[in-house]
Scaffold this active site. Sequence first.
Site, PDB file in Angstrom:
ATOM      1  N   LYS A 201       0.844  -1.206   0.000  1.00 12.90           N
ATOM      2  CA  LYS A 201       0.000   0.000   0.000  1.00 12.90           C
ATOM      3  C   LYS A 201       0.880   1.257   0.000  1.00 12.90           C
ATOM      4  O   LYS A 201       0.593   2.230  -0.710  1.00 12.90           O
ATOM      5  CB  LYS A 201      -0.924  -0.021   1.225  1.00 12.90           C
TER       6      LYS A 201
ATOM      7  N   LYS B  94       0.299  11.749   5.302  1.00 10.33           N
ATOM      8  CA  LYS B  94       0.559  10.676   6.272  1.00 10.33           C
ATOM      9  C   LYS B  94       1.144   9.450   5.565  1.00 10.33           C
ATOM     10  O   LYS B  94       2.115   8.840   6.016  1.00 10.33           O
ATOM     11  CB  LYS B  94      -0.770  10.345   6.967  1.00 10.33           C
TER      12      LYS B  94
HETATM   13  P1  NAD Z   1     -11.922   9.175   7.892  1.00 13.02           P
HETATM   14  O1  NAD Z   1     -11.177  10.169   8.705  1.00 13.02           O
HETATM   15  O2  NAD Z   1     -13.030   9.631   7.003  1.00 13.02           O
HETATM   16  O3  NAD Z   1     -12.547   8.024   8.825  1.00 13.02           O
HETATM   17  C1  NAD Z   1     -11.919   7.520   9.963  1.00 13.02           C
HETATM   18  C2  NAD Z   1     -13.002   7.276  11.002  1.00 13.02           C
HETATM   19  O4  NAD Z   1     -12.387   6.682  12.157  1.00 13.02           O
HETATM   20  C3  NAD Z   1     -13.676   8.555  11.486  1.00 13.02           C
HETATM   21  O5  NAD Z   1     -15.072   8.397  11.295  1.00 13.02           O
HETATM   22  C4  NAD Z   1     -13.354   8.654  12.966  1.00 13.02           C
HETATM   23  O6  NAD Z   1     -14.480   9.107  13.705  1.00 13.02           O
HETATM   24  C5  NAD Z   1     -13.057   7.209  13.302  1.00 13.02           C
HETATM   25  N1  NAD Z   1     -12.137   7.088  14.432  1.00 13.02           N
HETATM   26  C6  NAD Z   1     -10.932   7.675  14.604  1.00 13.02           C
HETATM   27  N2  NAD Z   1     -10.390   7.288  15.769  1.00 13.02           N
HETATM   28  C7  NAD Z   1     -11.287   6.446  16.333  1.00 13.02           C
HETATM   29  C8  NAD Z   1     -11.317   5.728  17.548  1.00 13.02           C
HETATM   30  N3  NAD Z   1     -10.315   5.817  18.424  1.00 13.02           N
HETATM   31  N4  NAD Z   1     -12.383   4.941  17.800  1.00 13.02           N
HETATM   32  C9  NAD Z   1     -13.402   4.851  16.944  1.00 13.02           C
HETATM   33  N5  NAD Z   1     -13.441   5.524  15.767  1.00 13.02           N
HETATM   34  C10 NAD Z   1     -12.398   6.309  15.485  1.00 13.02           C
HETATM   35  O7  NAD Z   1     -10.810   8.404   7.049  1.00 13.02           O
HETATM   36  P2  NAD Z   1     -11.027   7.505   5.724  1.00 13.02           P
HETATM   37  O8  NAD Z   1     -10.896   8.355   4.507  1.00 13.02           O
HETATM   38  O9  NAD Z   1     -12.203   6.615   5.909  1.00 13.02           O
HETATM   39  O10 NAD Z   1      -9.672   6.648   5.773  1.00 13.02           O
HETATM   40  C11 NAD Z   1      -9.504   5.552   6.671  1.00 13.02           C
HETATM   41  C12 NAD Z   1      -8.204   4.854   6.306  1.00 13.02           C
HETATM   42  O11 NAD Z   1      -8.299   4.373   4.947  1.00 13.02           O
HETATM   43  C13 NAD Z   1      -6.965   5.769   6.350  1.00 13.02           C
HETATM   44  O12 NAD Z   1      -5.870   5.043   6.837  1.00 13.02           O
HETATM   45  C14 NAD Z   1      -6.776   6.157   4.889  1.00 13.02           C
HETATM   46  O13 NAD Z   1      -5.423   6.483   4.613  1.00 13.02           O
HETATM   47  C15 NAD Z   1      -7.219   4.891   4.178  1.00 13.02           C
HETATM   48  N6  NAD Z   1      -7.711   5.069   2.812  1.00 13.02           N
HETATM   49  C16 NAD Z   1      -8.519   6.130   2.497  1.00 13.02           C
HETATM   50  C17 NAD Z   1      -8.953   6.274   1.180  1.00 13.02           C
HETATM   51  C18 NAD Z   1      -9.841   7.431   0.784  1.00 13.02           C
HETATM   52  O14 NAD Z   1     -10.020   7.642  -0.428  1.00 13.02           O
HETATM   53  N7  NAD Z   1     -10.408   8.184   1.698  1.00 13.02           N
HETATM   54  C19 NAD Z   1      -8.578   5.344   0.203  1.00 13.02           C
HETATM   55  C20 NAD Z   1      -7.801   4.260   0.563  1.00 13.02           C
HETATM   56  C21 NAD Z   1      -7.361   4.130   1.890  1.00 13.02           C
END
Ligand code: NAD
Length: 294
Positions: A171, A239
């Site tokens: 990744k 990040k």
């Molecule tokens: P996001 O910030 O939208 O969602 C993360 C969620 O986790 C939030 O809703 C937050 O409330 C929750 N959270 C954080 N800490 C928490 C805790 N201690 N307990 C419970 N809930 C908690 O992020 P995202 O875009 O969904 O990304 C999530 C992961 O996926 C990241 O590592 C990101 O790099 C990866 N990712 C994102 C994408 C994208 O297009 N957004 C694509 C591929 C991978």
Amino acid sequence: MATIGFIGLGVMGRPMAANLVTAGHAVTGFSRSTATREAATAAGIPLAESMADAVAGADVVITMLPDSPDVEAVALGDGGVLATIAEGATYIDMSTISPNVSRRIAEKFAAAGHPVLDAPVSGGEAGAIEGVLSIMIGGDAATIEAQRSVLEAMGSTITHVGDAGSGQVIKAANQLVVATHLQALAEVIAFLEAQGADARAGLDAIAKGLGGSTVIDRKTASVLAGEFGPGFRAELHDKDLRIVMDAAQSSGAVLPVTSAVAQFMRSLVATGRGGLDHSALVVLARELNGAAAS
Ligand code: NAD
């Protein structure tokens, strides 16, 4: 059908959990913020009052959280997944985090008798909604086979890439490629505009040749229209590039171009634009060419 505790229902986690519900799995979700929980309820995802309630009784626990410290705290912290997961239940982290943190977490779960996978994803919000994510998985083949119906509810490409932590290594490599392609798109637009050329026509021609890329195909229209709503936030890509550069540092790999692109991504965050889509690299490229800061 599995009983699944799903922690982290943000941009990605919400549609992934919704697809698990649609596939017939018994999902109980938990997320930290009220807004996220309300959106999850609206998406038809049953919620628990606490993380422990979502984890207890599940035979598979999935996390989809922002960064390594979040996953470490949720997986290993007081009242976290390891402390509350049912005997022999499987833990799958699908967040993008540091391979070293991922390996450390895997060791602890394995030592406590839990099958464990690191299974980060590519494909963005659209891929999550459509259930066509590419899932790159570190861990053992038997665990992947045992969880195939769960994984296939979220992704259409399921690739076993090696032992614990390997999913995160691949990744990170993916994020390196996407960032450098985005910077190439940003600079080609700055170049074409400086030449007084039609950027749209130029990129249409480039897209058909060796210089073409998925980034050009997917991002040209929105970038040229000045649309930088996420998508994938620059702060998350910042990040990810930190993860790449830390891993490169620990293995002695020399990545000069990636290092420069990481600085541009950092600059988007440092100038208050970390909430924009990562394609906003073009805004910086234009500023370096004399455009007023926006
Ligand atoms: P996001 O910030 O939208 O969602 C993360 C969620 O986790 C939030 O809703 C937050 O409330 C929750 N959270 C954080 N800490 C928490 C805790 N201690 N307990 C419970 N809930 C908690 O992020 P995202 O875009 O969904 O990304 C999530 C992961 O996926 C990241 O590592 C990101 O790099 C990866 N990712 C994102 C994408 C994208 O297009 N957004 C694509 C591929 C991978």
